[in-house]
Design a protein around this motif. Structure first.
Motif, PDB file in Angstrom:
ATOM      1  N   ILE A 144       0.848  -1.202   0.000  1.00  0.00           N
ATOM      2  CA  ILE A 144       0.000   0.000   0.000  1.00  0.00           C
ATOM      3  C   ILE A 144       0.881   1.248   0.000  1.00  0.00           C
ATOM      4  O   ILE A 144       0.652   2.190  -0.772  1.00  0.00           O
ATOM      5  N   GLU A 145       1.900   1.251   0.853  1.00  0.00           N
ATOM      6  CA  GLU A 145       2.813   2.396   0.930  1.00  0.00           C
ATOM      7  C   GLU A 145       3.500   2.641  -0.412  1.00  0.00           C
ATOM      8  O   GLU A 145       3.754   3.798  -0.792  1.00  0.00           O
ATOM      9  N   GLU A 146       3.787   1.572  -1.133  1.00  0.00           N
ATOM     10  CA  GLU A 146       4.473   1.688  -2.428  1.00  0.00           C
ATOM     11  C   GLU A 146       3.521   2.079  -3.559  1.00  0.00           C
ATOM     12  O   GLU A 146       3.965   2.346  -4.680  1.00  0.00           O
ATOM     13  N   GLY A 147       2.225   2.080  -3.280  1.00  0.00           N
ATOM     14  CA  GLY A 147       1.256   2.435  -4.310  1.00  0.00           C
ATOM     15  C   GLY A 147       0.895   1.314  -5.255  1.00  0.00           C
ATOM     16  O   GLY A 147       0.222   1.534  -6.269  1.00  0.00           O
ATOM     17  N   LYS A 148       1.327   0.091  -4.929  1.00  0.00           N
ATOM     18  CA  LYS A 148       1.013  -1.057  -5.774  1.00  0.00           C
ATOM     19  C   LYS A 148      -0.441  -1.509  -5.596  1.00  0.00           C
ATOM     20  O   LYS A 148      -1.063  -2.019  -6.532  1.00  0.00           O
ATOM     21  N   ILE A 149      -0.949  -1.373  -4.379  1.00  0.00           N
ATOM     22  CA  ILE A 149      -2.341  -1.700  -4.080  1.00  0.00           C
ATOM     23  C   ILE A 149      -2.902  -0.593  -3.193  1.00  0.00           C
ATOM     24  O   ILE A 149      -2.148   0.119  -2.515  1.00  0.00           O
ATOM     25  N   ARG A 150      -4.204  -0.449  -3.203  1.00  0.00           N
ATOM     26  CA  ARG A 150      -4.830   0.549  -2.346  1.00  0.00           C
ATOM     27  C   ARG A 150      -5.414  -0.075  -1.080  1.00  0.00           C
ATOM     28  O   ARG A 150      -5.636   0.625  -0.097  1.00  0.00           O
ATOM     29  N   ALA A 151      -5.681  -1.369  -1.128  1.00  0.00           N
ATOM     30  CA  ALA A 151      -6.260  -2.048   0.033  1.00  0.00           C
ATOM     31  C   ALA A 151      -6.014  -3.544  -0.111  1.00  0.00           C
ATOM     32  O   ALA A 151      -5.684  -4.037  -1.190  1.00  0.00           O
ATOM     33  N   TYR A 152      -6.181  -4.254   0.992  1.00  0.00           N
ATOM     34  CA  TYR A 152      -6.073  -5.717   0.945  1.00  0.00           C
ATOM     35  C   TYR A 152      -7.173  -6.336   1.787  1.00  0.00           C
ATOM     36  O   TYR A 152      -7.840  -5.668   2.575  1.00  0.00           O
ATOM     37  N   GLY A 153      -7.355  -7.626   1.585  1.00  0.00           N
ATOM     38  CA  GLY A 153      -8.421  -8.309   2.312  1.00  0.00           C
ATOM     39  C   GLY A 153      -8.335  -9.806   2.119  1.00  0.00           C
ATOM     40  O   GLY A 153      -7.261 -10.357   1.864  1.00  0.00           O
TER      41      GLY A 153
END
Length: 313
Positions: A144-153
């Motif tokens: 998320i910090e790297e901007g690769k994903i916005r959220a996870y679950g």
């Protein structure tokens, strides 16, 4: 089309999303050509769909490839794309935390995007859901910090797994197994709303049973061949009762989708569409909300006649 909150950093999502399992080549459900798959995506967008759910193992990578090719000509900032980790494009299971980044990079390449709105663990064993005892979540936070994903679950089937996941991680998405015949996960909806966890409803038509087109004599030669004759007879009797509750003359699939959409916690529902006609019918369900009385009747039916059966998926 109506639109709901999903995660804080994404656009609102369409109530009906496109589950992209069937878009893949030889998906095990119905094989689509690339043109048919892309036409499905184009029609979905035309009808207001902006949420797309896929996975590396759907069609052994071809679902992501076809979805990425179809979405390439649209404004990425208005699309919401969810894919998964845990089942590989080679058809194997791999939940090793050290494989997350490799899996993600493969998905980004196939989908032709720079980031994913969400990346979720794909039906993982329960032991992977405890954020206090697994390195997965530190890696996901870093992505998320790297901007690769916005959220996870995570994609989950039970209340207990949903509770464990929400209690021990900062995950903000759950893909929940929920429909008229499987309502256990609804017990976690209140907590999900409190924690601002977006809910994707998977298998809303109970693998086709809540379309109303199967009965006790139905046979299956795809992934659904896992059901025994007893399973099929039991499902058939229950579906007949559901038809009686909602009205035999009604479109059962639309009622089943509207049931899922009647819960405020639900962000989007992802029925599988194997034809444009099915897609159009599924989206039509957004115009036909259920009354509170009918929702209550279906909840009572589940509690009194279904829950104790522990129906197999």
């Amino acid at each position: 089309m109506n639109y709901n909150k999903y995660i804080k950093t994404s656009p609102l999502v369409s109530e009906i999303g496109l589950g992209a399992w069937q878009l893949g080549e030889n998906s095990g459900w119905k094989s689509m050509s690339e043109k048919e798959a892309m036409d499905m995506v184009f029609k979905a967008i035309e009808l207001g769909v902006n949420f797309f759910d896929t996975s590396p193992n759907y069609g052994l990578g071809t679902s992501e490839l076809r979805l990425g090719k179809a979405l390439k000509s649209f404004d990425r900032s208005k699309l919401v794309i969810n894919t998964k980790f845990g089942h590989t494009a080679e058809g194997k299971s791999n939940y090793d935390a050290n494989y997350i980044r490799t899996s993600l990079e493969g998905s980004l390449k196939r989908l032709q995007v720079d980031y994913l709105d969400s990346l979720i663990l794909h039906s993982p064993p329960s032991e992977y859901l405890d954020g206090n005892n697994n390195p997965h979540y530190e890696i996901l936070e870093r992505l998320i910090e790297e901007g690769k994903i916005r959220a996870y679950g995570a994609s989950l089937d039970t209340y207990n797994d949903m509770k464990l996941f929400m209690d021990t991680t900062n995950g903000s998405v759950i893909e929940a197994f929920f429909n008229i015949l499987h309502q256990d996960t609804a017990n976690a909806f209140k907590t999900a709303m409190e924690k601002e966890v977006g809910i994707i409803v998977k298998i809303p038509l109970d693998s086709g049973w809540l379309s109303g087109k199967y009965n006790a004599e139905s046979t299956f030669n795809d992934i659904r061949k896992r059901w025994s004759k007893t399973d099929i007879s039991t499902r058939s009797l229950l579906v007949d009762k559901v038809k009686h509750i909602v009205g035999a003359e009604e479109n059962l699939a639309q009622k089943a989708l509207s049931f899922c959409l009647s819960y405020e916690a639900v962000s989007t529902v992802i029925p599988g569409n194997t034809s444009i006609r099915q897609l159009e019918s599924n989206i039509e369900s957004t115009k036909k909300p259920l009354s509170k009385e009918l929702v209550k009747n279906l909840e009572d039916f589940y509690q009194n006649e279904v829950e104790h059966l522990k129906l197999p998926w």
